[in-house]
Design a protein around this motif. Structure first.
Motif, short mmCIF file in Angstrom:
data_model
loop_
_atom_site.label_atom_id
_atom_site.label_comp_id
_atom_site.label_asym_id
_atom_site.label_seq_id
_atom_site.Cartn_x
_atom_site.Cartn_y
_atom_site.Cartn_z
N UNK A 118 0.83 -1.20 0.00
CA UNK A 118 0.00 0.00 0.00
C UNK A 118 0.87 1.25 0.00
N UNK A 119 2.08 1.14 0.54
CA UNK A 119 3.00 2.28 0.57
C UNK A 119 2.85 3.13 1.80
N UNK A 120 2.34 2.58 2.89
CA UNK A 120 2.14 3.33 4.13
C UNK A 120 3.45 3.38 4.92
N UNK A 121 3.90 4.57 5.33
CA UNK A 121 5.09 4.64 6.19
C UNK A 121 4.84 3.91 7.52
N UNK A 122 5.83 3.20 7.99
CA UNK A 122 5.66 2.49 9.26
C UNK A 122 7.01 2.36 9.96
N UNK A 123 6.93 2.20 11.26
CA UNK A 123 8.12 1.91 12.07
C UNK A 123 7.87 0.60 12.78
N UNK A 124 8.89 -0.25 12.80
CA UNK A 124 8.78 -1.55 13.47
C UNK A 124 9.42 -1.48 14.85
N UNK A 125 8.71 -2.00 15.83
CA UNK A 125 9.25 -2.17 17.18
C UNK A 125 9.28 -3.67 17.48
N UNK A 126 10.46 -4.24 17.60
CA UNK A 126 10.60 -5.65 17.98
C UNK A 126 10.70 -5.69 19.50
N UNK A 127 9.59 -6.04 20.12
CA UNK A 127 9.43 -5.81 21.55
C UNK A 127 10.35 -6.66 22.42
N UNK A 128 10.83 -7.78 21.92
CA UNK A 128 11.76 -8.60 22.70
C UNK A 128 13.16 -8.00 22.72
N UNK A 129 13.40 -7.00 21.86
CA UNK A 129 14.73 -6.39 21.77
C UNK A 129 14.71 -4.90 22.12
#
Length: 666
Positions: A118-129
């Protein structure tokens, strides 16, 4: 007892319970392949075993979990941050926060794939790290929130922290920080996959009927509104994905149910103003239910206002018209017997009539075949040539070189002649829908020949096709993008999908014989022609509902009117149209190769830019970019906006290194 201790007790009970009833959510990720296994013919196959053995005493453990959850009030009705001041009108970046326990959950790869498409900006949070802090959500000294929506891969963010030890990747404080932000800023949350009755929030779901990996789902009335691009009476097959069949609490709105009446997705409104959607089935990027549902989830999450867009495409290119192709011999099981086939005038007239009927479907209006032609085969008095001249305006045409000479070792001059002679024929035949900017090289050859690519560029070619099945050098890195040619970066290579409708097949007998010759060992038996068409149309359907813009490759032999009415091409596309229209109500866009190339370049420019869009609720959107770029804004209906699927899409032109304001109250 402190909240932290209650948190630990609840987490242990919940994870033990989930493990014995089925498996924890991230354990399910190990059962569900992270990506559907892709067979030789491109058809996705999913397999996994399911066990659901509940041990004695599980009911009392469940009761204990519920009692402790009520005491802890983890999904509480108040939060201190929201009490400090309502910020639902405060600005927030038009970006999604994607939270996963690890990067191993299949639902994580499904979310990433959907957001990228879709082209939506996003930020990933890897919660275990990584730790979720208030500053990540709202920077110190700022009133601007960093996210307009929160997407969780699993409901409890459970993961195996050490062998045999399962825990949530979030602490209680992190959960509360997230809820505070959502309540204060009016930011919605969606959960792709949850266990009903789980910690830290049951999302309004109650465990009811165990789990399954093969069922059908239907939309409720409210679900049909949320997933408005799907047909209201759709039956969504959920196969190869661990799915919990649940009940729901009073006051919670079910969106999706199994055909047996169990709840599979719900919308919950919380007393503190928060809203969430939660689903009880796992996902991966290649599963049909994921492709059908994820846009609706993301669209709801953003309240229908986001950076990005989605459209459904279908563009086909049957190579080699005007010259013959080799034929498969079903008796000798070879295409080297000297048999060949070249379309006749009757074939072309038949496919012309078929296209008129196909494009009369309201969702496929404007569909046109784009024919890659080799002009050497045209001749005066030839029935095919005469039919082409009479009907050329109903199709698109594209240069496939004069006589199909492979360009791997051609000189500059040889390549020029191959291109120019075809251009002249297009002019002589008055081809209406023809562009000199597009070229399909024979057998996708010459892309690594510097002389051939320079000749193409000098003659105005800007778009060629590559074959992604040949390796990463011809496959784009991101969805709906191309690859600049290594020798002529001004030429964009468009990944074109090969199909299993073979270039050397013109009848069902030939197609079926060759397919079974190649894949009987894979399937363990011979497939019928109908089964082969069914598998192929499934693959095209996947491309379409994933909003894939890449064209499909066929050959002129596939357009033979084998019974004076039908062809391999019409059979597989008719089946595709039927399946699509049973599931989806979005119009299908048909583009030329040049148009595809331009749209890919637009997307690549957007990907290369550093764009920050900030939404001021009910007032305006501001956009800043380091490069001049056009930014698609879905849900914005300013002057010049287009309409697609019941939504407005406005292309915002943003100059480099400046902030541009787009008022929403005009």
């Amino acid at each position: 007892m402190t909240a932290k201790k209650i948190f630990s007790i609840l987490l242990i009970f919940t994870l033990i319970f989930a493990f014995f009833v089925s498996v924890p959510e991230s354990s399910i990720a190990k059962k569900s392949p992270e990506k559907a296994s892709s067979t030789k013919d491109g058809w996705s196959s999913l397999q996994h075993k399911i066990t659901d053995d509940s041990p004695a005493g599980i009911k009392s453990l469940k009761k204990s979990i519920k009692e402790n959850a009520q005491t802890a009030n983890f999904a509480g009705t108040e939060n201190t941050l929201a009490a400090a001041g309502n910020a639902v009108k405060n600005p927030r970046k038009m970006e999604i926060l994607l939270i996963a326990a690890t990067e191993e959950e299949p639902s994580y790869s499904a979310a990433v794939d959907s957001l990228k498409r879709i082209g939506i900006p996003y930020k990933t949070l890897i919660a275990s790290k990584e730790e979720l802090t208030p500053q990540l959500l709202v920077p110190d000294g700022s009133s601007t929130g960093n996210f307009q929506g929160v997407l969780l891969t699993t409901g409890n963010l459970g993961y195996q922290s050490s062998p045999g030890v399962w825990e949530s990747a979030f602490t209680y404080e992190e959960w509360q920080t997230l809820w505070n932000y959502e309540a204060q800023y009016g930011v919605r949350q969606a959960v792709l996959y949850t266990y009903p009755g789980s910690y830290p929030d049951n999302y309004g779901l109650i465990s009811s009927n165990g789990a399954s990996s093969d069922l059908e789902a239907v939309l409720t009335k409210e679900g049909a509104e949320t997933f408005s691009y799907l047909n209201p009476d759709i039956k969504i097959g959920i196969k190869g994905a661990w799915t919990y069949q649940a009940a729901h609490e009073e006051g919670v709105t079910p969106l999706l149910k199994s055909t047996e009446g169990y709840t599979l997705a719900v919308l919950k409104n919380y007393p503190d103003g928060r809203e969430s959607i939660a689903l009880t089935m796992d996902h991966n990027p290649d599963q049909m239910h994921t492709m059908l549902l994820n846009y609706g989830i993301i669209n709801w999450l953003t309240d229908g206002l986001f950076v990005g867009q989605r459209k459904t495409y279908l563009s086909i290119q049957p190579d080699d018209i005007m010259i013959p192709d080799d034929l498969w011999d079903p008796v000798k099981l070879s295409d080297e017997t000297g048999l060949e086939y070249r379309m006749t005038g009757n074939d072309f007239n038949t496919i012309t009539n078929w296209q008129r009927q196909f494009s009369s479907h309201p969702l496929f209006n404007g569909f046109m075949i784009e024919w890659p032609f080799n002009g050497e085969g045209a001749a005066a008095g030839d029935s095919l040539t005469e039919a082409i001249i009479a009907n050329q305006g109903e199709f698109r045409w594209i240069n496939h070189t004069w006589n199909h000479m492979l360009l791997e070792e051609t000189t500059y001059e040889e390549t020029v002649r191959q291109i120019v002679k075809n251009n002249r024929l297009a002019t002589n035949y008055n081809f209406t829908n023809y562009s000199r900017k597009a070229l399909i090289t024979p057998e996708v050859s010459g892309l690594n020949n510097p002389a051939a690519m320079k000749a193409a560029y000098d003659k105005g070619v800007r778009y060629v096709v590559s074959d992604p099945s040949r390796g990463s050098s011809e496959q784009s890195r991101l969805p709906n993008t191309g690859i600049p040619n290594a020798h002529q970066p001004g030429i964009l290579m468009i990944p074109r999908y090969a199909t299993n409708i073979y270039y050397n097949a013109s009848t069902p007998e030939e197609q079926t014989s060759e397919y079974n010759y190649r894949y009987k060992s894979y399937w363990g038996r011979d497939l019928s022609y109908s089964e082969i068409i069914d598998l192929e149309s499934d693959q095209y359907l996947r491309y379409m509902i994933r909003y894939d813009i890449n064209p499909l490759m066929f050959h002129q032999s596939n357009a033979r009117a084998y019974d004076n009415t039908h062809s391999l091409l019409s059979d597989v596309l008719d089946r595709t149209q039927q399946k699509y229209s049973e599931l989806v109500n979005l119009p299908v866009i048909n583009l030329s190769q040049e148009e595809i190339g331009r749209k890919m370049q637009e997307r690549m420019n957007l990907n290369d830019a550093s764009v920050t869009a900030i939404y001021y609720p009910g007032d305006k959107i501001t956009i800043t970019s380091n490069l001049k770029v056009s930014v698609p804004l879905t849900g914005v209906n300013l002057s010049g906006a287009e309409s697609y699927g019941g939504q407005s899409i406005y292309w915002a032109t943003v100059p480099a290194n400046r902030t541009k304001v787009f008022p929403l109250n005009q």
